[in-house]
Write a protein that holds these residues in place. Structure first.
Motif, mmCIF file in Angstrom:
data_model
loop_
_atom_site.group_PDB
_atom_site.id
_atom_site.type_symbol
_atom_site.label_atom_id
_atom_site.label_comp_id
_atom_site.label_asym_id
_atom_site.label_seq_id
_atom_site.Cartn_x
_atom_site.Cartn_y
_atom_site.Cartn_z
ATOM 1 N N ASP A 52 -30.029 15.029 -2.019
ATOM 2 C CA ASP A 52 -30.760 16.261 -1.696
ATOM 3 C C ASP A 52 -32.160 16.221 -2.314
ATOM 4 O O ASP A 52 -32.472 16.993 -3.228
ATOM 5 N N PRO A 53 -33.009 15.329 -1.819
ATOM 6 C CA PRO A 53 -34.356 15.221 -2.387
ATOM 7 C C PRO A 53 -35.245 16.369 -1.925
ATOM 8 O O PRO A 53 -34.975 17.005 -0.900
ATOM 9 N N PRO A 54 -36.326 16.636 -2.639
ATOM 10 C CA PRO A 54 -37.271 17.675 -2.221
ATOM 11 C C PRO A 54 -38.190 17.170 -1.110
ATOM 12 O O PRO A 54 -38.140 16.005 -0.712
ATOM 13 N N ALA A 55 -39.035 18.067 -0.638
ATOM 14 C CA ALA A 55 -40.047 17.687 0.352
ATOM 15 C C ALA A 55 -41.052 16.739 -0.298
ATOM 16 O O ALA A 55 -41.250 16.778 -1.514
ATOM 17 N N PRO A 56 -41.661 15.843 0.469
ATOM 18 C CA PRO A 56 -41.597 15.732 1.933
ATOM 19 C C PRO A 56 -40.441 14.896 2.469
ATOM 20 O O PRO A 56 -40.224 14.877 3.672
ATOM 21 N N LEU A 57 -39.691 14.238 1.597
ATOM 22 C CA LEU A 57 -38.660 13.311 2.058
ATOM 23 C C LEU A 57 -37.575 14.020 2.855
ATOM 24 O O LEU A 57 -37.050 13.476 3.820
ATOM 25 N N ASN A 58 -37.244 15.253 2.457
ATOM 26 C CA ASN A 58 -36.142 15.956 3.120
ATOM 27 C C ASN A 58 -36.533 16.577 4.456
ATOM 28 O O ASN A 58 -35.723 17.234 5.103
ATOM 29 N N LEU A 59 -37.766 16.370 4.889
ATOM 30 C CA LEU A 59 -38.229 16.979 6.140
ATOM 31 C C LEU A 59 -37.932 16.118 7.365
ATOM 32 O O LEU A 59 -38.125 16.565 8.501
ATOM 33 N N VAL A 60 -37.474 14.889 7.144
ATOM 34 C CA VAL A 60 -37.276 13.964 8.266
ATOM 35 C C VAL A 60 -35.929 14.195 8.943
ATOM 36 O O VAL A 60 -34.878 14.166 8.307
ATOM 37 N N SER A 61 -35.997 14.436 10.241
ATOM 38 C CA SER A 61 -34.821 14.506 11.109
ATOM 39 C C SER A 61 -35.307 14.187 12.509
ATOM 40 O O SER A 61 -36.504 14.254 12.791
ATOM 41 N N THR A 62 -34.391 13.863 13.396
ATOM 42 C CA THR A 62 -34.803 13.542 14.768
ATOM 43 C C THR A 62 -35.558 14.702 15.418
ATOM 44 O O THR A 62 -36.620 14.489 16.013
ATOM 45 N N PRO A 63 -35.068 15.948 15.315
ATOM 46 C CA PRO A 63 -35.825 17.061 15.914
ATOM 47 C C PRO A 63 -37.197 17.259 15.272
ATOM 48 O O PRO A 63 -38.184 17.500 15.976
ATOM 49 N N SER A 64 -37.275 17.155 13.938
ATOM 50 C CA SER A 64 -38.556 17.401 13.265
ATOM 51 C C SER A 64 -39.580 16.337 13.629
ATOM 52 O O SER A 64 -40.773 16.639 13.812
ATOM 53 N N VAL A 65 -39.138 15.090 13.753
ATOM 54 C CA VAL A 65 -40.061 14.019 14.148
ATOM 55 C C VAL A 65 -40.536 14.234 15.579
ATOM 56 O O VAL A 65 -41.716 14.067 15.896
ATOM 57 N N GLY A 66 -39.625 14.624 16.466
ATOM 58 C CA GLY A 66 -39.999 14.901 17.846
ATOM 59 C C GLY A 66 -41.009 16.033 17.954
ATOM 60 O O GLY A 66 -41.997 15.936 18.694
ATOM 61 N N VAL A 67 -40.776 17.099 17.210
ATOM 62 C CA VAL A 67 -41.704 18.238 17.224
ATOM 63 C C VAL A 67 -43.058 17.829 16.668
ATOM 64 O O VAL A 67 -44.109 18.214 17.206
ATOM 65 N N ALA A 68 -43.047 17.049 15.581
ATOM 66 C CA ALA A 68 -44.309 16.606 14.977
ATOM 67 C C ALA A 68 -45.116 15.753 15.946
ATOM 68 O O ALA A 68 -46.333 15.942 16.099
ATOM 69 N N LEU A 69 -44.456 14.803 16.626
ATOM 70 C CA LEU A 69 -45.160 13.955 17.585
ATOM 71 C C LEU A 69 -45.690 14.772 18.764
ATOM 72 O O LEU A 69 -46.800 14.518 19.263
ATOM 73 N N LEU A 70 -44.911 15.750 19.216
ATOM 74 C CA LEU A 70 -45.364 16.608 20.305
ATOM 75 C C LEU A 70 -46.601 17.397 19.893
ATOM 76 O O LEU A 70 -47.579 17.484 20.654
ATOM 77 N N ALA A 71 -46.575 17.965 18.679
ATOM 78 C CA ALA A 71 -47.713 18.742 18.204
ATOM 79 C C ALA A 71 -48.955 17.875 18.044
ATOM 80 O O ALA A 71 -50.070 18.273 18.422
ATOM 81 N N ILE A 72 -48.766 16.673 17.506
ATOM 82 C CA ILE A 72 -49.901 15.759 17.337
ATOM 83 C C ILE A 72 -50.439 15.323 18.693
ATOM 84 O O ILE A 72 -51.648 15.216 18.896
ATOM 85 N N GLY A 73 -49.537 15.075 19.641
ATOM 86 C CA GLY A 73 -49.955 14.709 20.987
ATOM 87 C C GLY A 73 -50.779 15.799 21.647
ATOM 88 O O GLY A 73 -51.801 15.522 22.299
ATOM 89 N N ILE A 74 -50.359 17.038 21.492
ATOM 90 C CA ILE A 74 -51.116 18.164 22.062
ATOM 91 C C ILE A 74 -52.489 18.273 21.415
ATOM 92 O O ILE A 74 -53.505 18.490 22.099
ATOM 93 N N LEU A 75 -52.529 18.103 20.088
ATOM 94 C CA LEU A 75 -53.814 18.140 19.380
ATOM 95 C C LEU A 75 -54.738 17.032 19.886
ATOM 96 O O LEU A 75 -55.930 17.275 20.150
#
Length: 261
Positions: A52-75
């Motif tokens: 149970d590590p703290p952020a930022p390591l605990n932020l990685v999941s398949t949905p979170s990576v997908g959302v991040a790439l989508l947001a970066i792509g839109i930007l």
């Protein structure tokens, strides 16, 4: 314009060769040699493992990576157009997929020191953060890329430190992941050099400062590693790995910034 494109391609070629050599070297020494396996086992033993590590390591999941790439792509689409946006998302996704294929299917870890130790090279978490940092450097307006690269260096350094401190990965895993992410974007730049509107702020200051800090930390890591071996101190060896990973993270962010301009 032709001279600028040639310069960018040469820079991309150098980055490809340098980071590919680092990635291959990390695998050969850390995974394929008994000395490297023993050293990295000592680093793992000195770590304080947690699920149970703290952020930022605990932020990685398949949905979170997908959302991040989508947001970066839109930007990137808004700032630079659809071609840059699609390129960023595709390169990032391919690098992440390559990381999983290499770790789970293509690369093996021989039992030279530890029997039945699963292969963890390269780190999937570090690959994700590396390509996300690269993607956002490419996506933001040119003028603020140097600042974004600094923030990216801090994030990569924090993740690299966490991966070793919490016993999730060996140093070679982290170094290999950084190398993989940078090589993916370097090859893309080599094939199709990006064009930038405007000049990044603080380019020279940030580039020189990051280079000096990264190589200082890498040198300190080498000194700590030598001292730790002489003193048979696992804690110092863990510190050496962390210094080396942080130095490499900063150097990697600098390379990504320079590739993008």
């Amino acid at each position: 314009m032709s001279g600028a494109l040639t310069s960018r391609r040469l820079r991309a070629l150098w980055s490809t060769l340098f980071w590919a050599a680092l990635g291959v070297g990390s695998y050969v020494f850390g995974v394929q040699s008994a000395l490297g396996q023993e050293a990295e086992a000592s680093v793992l033993e000195a770590a304080r493992f947690t699920t149970d590590p703290p952020a930022p390591l605990n932020l990685v999941s398949t949905p979170s990576v997908g959302v991040a790439l989508l947001a970066i792509g839109i930007l990137a689409w808004i700032v630079h157009g659809i071609v840059r946006a699609v390129g960023i998302v595709v390169i990032s996704a391919l690098a992440i997929l390559a990381s999983q294929l290499l770790k789970l299917q293509l690369l093996d870890r021989p039992g030279l020191f530890e029997l039945d130790a699963a292969n963890t090279f390269p780190s999937g978490h570090m690959t994700v953060f590396t390509v996300l940092v690269a993607a956002i450097i490419w996506a933001v307006p040119t003028k603020i890329r140097a600042i974004v690269a600094l923030v990216g260096a801090a994030i990569l350094s924090a993740v690299g430190w966490q991966l070793l401190a919490y016993g999730w990965h060996r140093p070679s895993d982290v170094l290999g992941a950084i190398a993989l992410g940078i090589v993916a974007f370097a090859i893309a730049t080599l094939i199709r050099p990006s064009t930038s509107r405007g000049t990044p702020l603080l380019t020279r200051t940030v580039s020189i400062g990051m280079a000096m800090l990264s190589w200082t930390l890498i040198a300190a890591a080498i000194v700590l590693a030598v001292v730790s071996v002489a003193a048979s101190n696992q804690g110092l060896l863990l510190n050496a790995g962390q210094f080396g990973v942080i130095g490499t993270s900063i150097l990697g962010s600098r390379s990504l910034f320079r590739l993008s301009t």
